[in-house]
Scaffold this active site. Sequence first.
Site, PDB file in Angstrom:
ATOM      1  N   GLY A  45       0.491  -1.233  -0.021  1.00 40.83           N
ATOM      2  CA  GLY A  45       0.517  -0.375   0.017  1.00 40.83           C
ATOM      3  C   GLY A  45       0.169   1.296   0.607  1.00 40.83           C
ATOM      4  O   GLY A  45       1.384   1.289  -0.486  1.00 40.83           O
ATOM      5  N   GLY A  46       0.053   2.574   0.167  1.00 41.26           N
ATOM      6  CA  GLY A  46       1.254   3.486   0.594  1.00 41.26           C
ATOM      7  C   GLY A  46       1.932   3.931   1.350  1.00 41.26           C
ATOM      8  O   GLY A  46       3.529   4.564   1.114  1.00 41.26           O
ATOM      9  N   GLY A  48       3.326   1.182   3.441  1.00 46.88           N
ATOM     10  CA  GLY A  48       4.648  -0.098   3.568  1.00 46.88           C
ATOM     11  C   GLY A  48       3.975  -1.475   2.707  1.00 46.88           C
ATOM     12  O   GLY A  48       3.225  -1.206   1.580  1.00 46.88           O
ATOM     13  N   LYS A  61       8.534 -16.979   7.010  1.00 46.57           N
ATOM     14  CA  LYS A  61       8.139 -15.931   7.886  1.00 46.57           C
ATOM     15  C   LYS A  61       7.759 -14.283   7.126  1.00 46.57           C
ATOM     16  O   LYS A  61       7.419 -14.492   5.577  1.00 46.57           O
ATOM     17  CB  LYS A  61       9.444 -15.319   8.229  1.00 46.57           C
ATOM     18  CG  LYS A  61       9.584 -16.284   9.165  1.00 46.57           C
ATOM     19  CD  LYS A  61      10.859 -16.007  10.077  1.00 46.57           C
ATOM     20  CE  LYS A  61      11.562 -16.996  11.383  1.00 46.57           C
ATOM     21  NZ  LYS A  61      10.587 -17.373  12.425  1.00 46.57           N
ATOM     22  N   ASP A 165      -7.185  -1.267  17.342  1.00 46.47           N
ATOM     23  CA  ASP A 165      -7.917  -1.403  16.035  1.00 46.47           C
ATOM     24  C   ASP A 165      -8.128  -2.907  15.337  1.00 46.47           C
ATOM     25  O   ASP A 165      -7.574  -3.439  14.504  1.00 46.47           O
ATOM     26  CB  ASP A 165      -6.402  -1.026  14.851  1.00 46.47           C
ATOM     27  CG  ASP A 165      -6.986  -0.605  13.336  1.00 46.47           C
ATOM     28  OD1 ASP A 165      -8.595  -0.573  13.084  1.00 46.47           O
ATOM     29  OD2 ASP A 165      -6.425  -1.221  12.337  1.00 46.47           O
TER      30      ASP A 165
END
Length: 713
Positions: A45-46, A48, A61, A165
């Site tokens: 995304g913006g 990462g 991982k 969140d």
Amino acid sequence: MSYCINPKCPQPDDQANENKPKCIHCGCDLLLHDRYRIVRVMGGGGFGKTYEVADKQGTPKVLKVLLQNHEKAVELFKQEAQVLARLSDTGIPKVDPDGYFEMMPPNATEPLYCLVMEKINGLNLREWMKKRGNRPISQEQAVDWLKQLATILGQVHTHNFFHRDIKPLNIMIKPNGQLVLIDFGAAREVTNTYFAKIGQGAGVTGIVSPGYTAPEQANGKAVPQSDFYSLGRTFVFLLTGKSPTAFSEHPRTGKLVWRNSASHISKSFCDVMDYMMAPFPGKRPQNSHAILQCLAEADLAEPGEEVKEGPIKKGRNSRPQNSSRTSSHISKATGMGSSPLDASSRRGSSSRKKSASRPTRKKNKPWKLAIAVLAFAICGAQIYGYWRYGFFPANPVRLIASLPSSKFLETTFKGAGQVQTIAVGPKLDGGSLLSSGSFGTIRIWNLKSEKLLYILDAHKGWVNALAISRDGQLLISGSSDESIKLWNPINGSHMQTIEGAHEGEVLAIAISPNGQIFASAGTDGSFKLWNRNGSRRLTRKENQEPVNVVAFSPDGQKIVSGSADRTIKIWDVQTGNRIRTLKGHANAVLSLAFSPDGQTLVSGSSDNTIHIWDLKSGKRKYQLIGDPSWVRSVAINSSGQIFASSGETIGVWNDSEDSGTSRDIAPNNTLLGHAKYVSAIVISPDGENLISGSPDNTIKIWRIPSATSEEDE
């Protein structure tokens, strides 16, 4: 093949030659300080990008790379690393102490911030719901998931953090049903300084997810109880298939008006949800234990079990003194206090006198008799259900369906906890010992006297696996707290603890026939062999998926493992070499059992089937079909002629010689009597009884039906 993570690389997502240590486009170090190899791009995304990486041992991982160097973004990213490094729970992704690091790409002026964590196999709950067409989950599933998530949040809050969140996107479900809470970038540490800011009216950074964020958090004043609000809203989505934003809020109370879209859920469970979603934090549960306590004391009747008219029923686990306390907790949050006076009680005395002076005439009302008869029948059914089967309230339909099986039911052990696993010991003079595992607790029973001998405070999580040695001197338990413990089942004494036995939940335990070694398996995709003294002997890991079950052959020379990757592997105990892999199940293998001669293997799967394997040829002989449910456990009697399986019910088959290569063979007998699914079954040492355990808090002892049960009909 590998990928470059340098955001300034001309072709960052191009595959590069794995044999070269540097990116062919920009020279960036692909091996990340020789610790990890980039395997694929997972998303971005913006702020990462996320990659799948592999360490030197090949363990998959997840690598998160922060692409924006804004001060606040870096702060939150570092905070996530610190939080995950401090937490240790099966429901939270693990981060090694050196999992966070910074690296400087060639010709760059700012570093890349990197975080490597445990890879969680599975879908997030938003994807999971979408895959099933947003069909609402059942109440049983909701109760199980709420217990899991409340326990996870309990760990987070105990370490003085809260998530901030919680939503379906940030909860993942593993193939074995375990939930994992992810994305701790918004987590906040609870400190005196933080509460001082809140008390002074100072706001902090707001994290807002429409429909899920608590009102006080939207105003920059989040508290730990804000997590419970978001968790409640998440369950509204799961129980209705609709976003919380699709529902209105009551103009006076501020409560979400959602219940009409969840008619399959009991009123008591809805009350618990509204308790968690109370508009004001002080009206919500103050800790995770309060949520678990509400669930233990509430009336959680299965869908269709509730009696909509008649007296209020108590929950399965409730006591009168606790029920009143729970209802008071919920009433504070939902506005359900004592009901207001009705119209007749508000009338004046003159009205009452006029009413009293009128001549009354008794009318014949036959419907009253019908209601009385119905109420008597319902009460009688509940009393019989509790006396005979140990569950209350009893679903009348299920009760009637269970009656044909009652001729095989000999004993019910009540108060067994939510049984996840059971194990039975050898036949002794004083009686065989039976052990059962539930959340944190092991119970040991004497089958002969039918007495509960010990209740062991054993683990910090669910007891997933139990095994008793053939000499009856050793009991081994494995838990979701990642530990294995050794016990003396005769006196209930603790002998040894193996902490961190697996890098994840311990799912299975098996003891060799001679009792000198034992095996364990877990969610880390490995199985391990241990000496009886607890020293590790061998580790084998060829799966990225959880290994759900292990079993020794009768001669002790081989061990078989069943995995979520749908395969069964046969290993040599001495060398640890893999002998053969059996394939045929369409989903995870959950259970295994050998025939006494070691020539036949029975496997059960979450594809709802049982396979019978000829180990000499490595081919499947035939397939059994029980009920349409996961086959959680299988068993074979000492003669090798009787197979049994457990799912929603218990199926019993007779292995007749004319089975040949036929498929889809239905059970000779189906045993009903548990109020919930049957988590585990074993056959008694004398081969005469079948023992079953269930999350309905009971263990049942059944007489094994004969081949045709003609003498019982």
